[in-house]
Design a protein around this motif. Structure first.
Motif, PDB file in Angstrom:
ATOM      1  N   MET A   1      32.457 -16.504  16.290  1.00  0.00           N
ATOM      2  CA  MET A   1      31.294 -17.372  16.245  1.00  0.00           C
ATOM      3  C   MET A   1      30.704 -17.601  17.634  1.00  0.00           C
ATOM      4  N   SER A   2      30.741 -16.593  18.453  1.00  0.00           N
ATOM      5  CA  SER A   2      30.167 -16.719  19.788  1.00  0.00           C
ATOM      6  C   SER A   2      28.645 -16.628  19.700  1.00  0.00           C
ATOM      7  N   PRO A   3      27.956 -17.116  20.690  1.00  0.00           N
ATOM      8  CA  PRO A   3      26.483 -17.041  20.671  1.00  0.00           C
ATOM      9  C   PRO A   3      25.961 -15.610  20.604  1.00  0.00           C
ATOM     10  N   ASN A   4      26.618 -14.683  21.288  1.00  0.00           N
ATOM     11  CA  ASN A   4      26.174 -13.283  21.231  1.00  0.00           C
ATOM     12  C   ASN A   4      26.292 -12.717  19.829  1.00  0.00           C
ATOM     13  N   TYR A   5      27.377 -13.041  19.142  1.00  0.00           N
ATOM     14  CA  TYR A   5      27.567 -12.569  17.769  1.00  0.00           C
ATOM     15  C   TYR A   5      26.503 -13.147  16.843  1.00  0.00           C
ATOM     16  N   LEU A   6      26.211 -14.423  16.985  1.00  0.00           N
ATOM     17  CA  LEU A   6      25.205 -15.055  16.137  1.00  0.00           C
ATOM     18  C   LEU A   6      23.814 -14.471  16.398  1.00  0.00           C
ATOM     19  N   LEU A   7      23.495 -14.176  17.660  1.00  0.00           N
ATOM     20  CA  LEU A   7      22.208 -13.551  17.970  1.00  0.00           C
ATOM     21  C   LEU A   7      22.116 -12.150  17.370  1.00  0.00           C
ATOM     22  N   GLN A   8      23.220 -11.426  17.396  1.00  0.00           N
ATOM     23  CA  GLN A   8      23.243 -10.091  16.781  1.00  0.00           C
ATOM     24  C   GLN A   8      23.002 -10.187  15.280  1.00  0.00           C
ATOM     25  N   GLN A   9      23.627 -11.145  14.628  1.00  0.00           N
ATOM     26  CA  GLN A   9      23.431 -11.315  13.192  1.00  0.00           C
ATOM     27  C   GLN A   9      21.995 -11.724  12.864  1.00  0.00           C
ATOM     28  N   LEU A  10      21.383 -12.535  13.713  1.00  0.00           N
ATOM     29  CA  LEU A  10      19.987 -12.905  13.499  1.00  0.00           C
ATOM     30  C   LEU A  10      19.053 -11.707  13.653  1.00  0.00           C
ATOM     31  N   GLN A  11      19.354 -10.835  14.601  1.00  0.00           N
ATOM     32  CA  GLN A  11      18.533  -9.632  14.776  1.00  0.00           C
ATOM     33  C   GLN A  11      18.637  -8.727  13.553  1.00  0.00           C
ATOM     34  N   ILE A  12      19.826  -8.533  13.041  1.00  0.00           N
ATOM     35  CA  ILE A  12      20.010  -7.697  11.851  1.00  0.00           C
ATOM     36  C   ILE A  12      19.355  -8.355  10.644  1.00  0.00           C
ATOM     37  N   GLY A  13      19.539  -9.659  10.516  1.00  0.00           N
ATOM     38  CA  GLY A  13      18.951 -10.374   9.392  1.00  0.00           C
ATOM     39  C   GLY A  13      17.435 -10.370   9.417  1.00  0.00           C
ATOM     40  N   SER A  14      16.844 -10.459  10.600  1.00  0.00           N
ATOM     41  CA  SER A  14      15.381 -10.459  10.672  1.00  0.00           C
ATOM     42  C   SER A  14      14.819  -9.100  10.262  1.00  0.00           C
ATOM     43  N   PHE A  15      15.477  -8.027  10.656  1.00  0.00           N
ATOM     44  CA  PHE A  15      15.043  -6.687  10.253  1.00  0.00           C
ATOM     45  C   PHE A  15      15.080  -6.550   8.735  1.00  0.00           C
ATOM     46  N   LEU A  16      16.182  -6.938   8.134  1.00  0.00           N
ATOM     47  CA  LEU A  16      16.293  -6.846   6.671  1.00  0.00           C
ATOM     48  C   LEU A  16      15.322  -7.794   5.974  1.00  0.00           C
ATOM     49  N   GLY A  17      15.066  -8.945   6.570  1.00  0.00           N
ATOM     50  CA  GLY A  17      14.125  -9.893   5.989  1.00  0.00           C
ATOM     51  C   GLY A  17      12.701  -9.358   5.973  1.00  0.00           C
ATOM     52  N   ILE A  18      12.298  -8.675   7.037  1.00  0.00           N
ATOM     53  CA  ILE A  18      10.955  -8.091   7.085  1.00  0.00           C
ATOM     54  C   ILE A  18      10.809  -7.006   6.031  1.00  0.00           C
ATOM     55  N   VAL A  19      11.824  -6.153   5.909  1.00  0.00           N
ATOM     56  CA  VAL A  19      11.778  -5.095   4.895  1.00  0.00           C
ATOM     57  C   VAL A  19      11.770  -5.689   3.494  1.00  0.00           C
ATOM     58  N   ALA A  20      12.594  -6.702   3.257  1.00  0.00           N
ATOM     59  CA  ALA A  20      12.644  -7.333   1.941  1.00  0.00           C
ATOM     60  C   ALA A  20      11.324  -8.019   1.603  1.00  0.00           C
ATOM     61  N   ALA A  21      10.668  -8.645   2.583  1.00  0.00           N
ATOM     62  CA  ALA A  21       9.380  -9.288   2.334  1.00  0.00           C
ATOM     63  C   ALA A  21       8.321  -8.254   1.960  1.00  0.00           C
ATOM     64  N   GLY A  22       8.328  -7.119   2.645  1.00  0.00           N
ATOM     65  CA  GLY A  22       7.387  -6.054   2.292  1.00  0.00           C
ATOM     66  C   GLY A  22       7.618  -5.524   0.893  1.00  0.00           C
ATOM     67  N   MET A  23       8.873  -5.318   0.533  1.00  0.00           N
ATOM     68  CA  MET A  23       9.179  -4.836  -0.818  1.00  0.00           C
ATOM     69  C   MET A  23       8.810  -5.874  -1.875  1.00  0.00           C
ATOM     70  N   MET A  24       8.989  -7.160  -1.554  1.00  0.00           N
ATOM     71  CA  MET A  24       8.631  -8.210  -2.505  1.00  0.00           C
ATOM     72  C   MET A  24       7.125  -8.203  -2.776  1.00  0.00           C
ATOM     73  N   ILE A  25       6.329  -7.999  -1.741  1.00  0.00           N
ATOM     74  CA  ILE A  25       4.878  -7.946  -1.924  1.00  0.00           C
ATOM     75  C   ILE A  25       4.491  -6.761  -2.804  1.00  0.00           C
ATOM     76  N   VAL A  26       5.123  -5.623  -2.572  1.00  0.00           N
ATOM     77  CA  VAL A  26       4.834  -4.442  -3.387  1.00  0.00           C
ATOM     78  C   VAL A  26       5.192  -4.696  -4.845  1.00  0.00           C
ATOM     79  N   ILE A  27       6.325  -5.303  -5.093  1.00  0.00           N
ATOM     80  CA  ILE A  27       6.749  -5.573  -6.471  1.00  0.00           C
ATOM     81  C   ILE A  27       5.857  -6.628  -7.115  1.00  0.00           C
ATOM     82  N   LEU A  28       5.424  -7.633  -6.347  1.00  0.00           N
ATOM     83  CA  LEU A  28       4.575  -8.679  -6.905  1.00  0.00           C
ATOM     84  C   LEU A  28       3.206  -8.170  -7.335  1.00  0.00           C
TER      85      LEU A  28
END
Length: 81
Positions: free
Chosen positions: A1-28
């Motif tokens: 639970m170090s700050p570097n680890y949490l920042l890495q997880q946020l970077q990965i999560g933001s990438f997947l979130g952007i892709v998921a938001a785009g796919m949601m718009i296409v499906i909607l």
């Protein structure tokens, strides 16, 4: 639970979130696009194989190329029913 680890997880999560938001718009809008995971995989593989400072432009270029081919295919080659 170090700050570097949490920042890495946020970077990965933001990438997947952007892709998921785009796919949601296409499906909607009552469409489906199965090329997104394949395009992401192809762009990631090409960017990884190139490496260095050209990795990001190559990855974006692959995504742009696949998007253009898909867009032209849908706009001009799809038969209306």
């Amino acid at each position: 639970m170090s700050p570097n680890y949490l920042l890495q997880q946020l970077q990965i999560g933001s990438f997947l979130g952007i892709v998921a938001a785009g796919m949601m718009i296409v499906i909607l809008i009552a469409q489906i696009d199965l090329s997104v995971p394949w395009t992401l995989a192809a762009a990631a593989m090409m960017a990884t194989s190139i490496g260095g400072p050209l990795a990001i432009p190559v990855g974006l270029g692959i995504g742009l190329l696949v998007g253009l081919v898909n867009g032209i295919g849908v706009a001009y080659c799809a038969c209306p029913r």
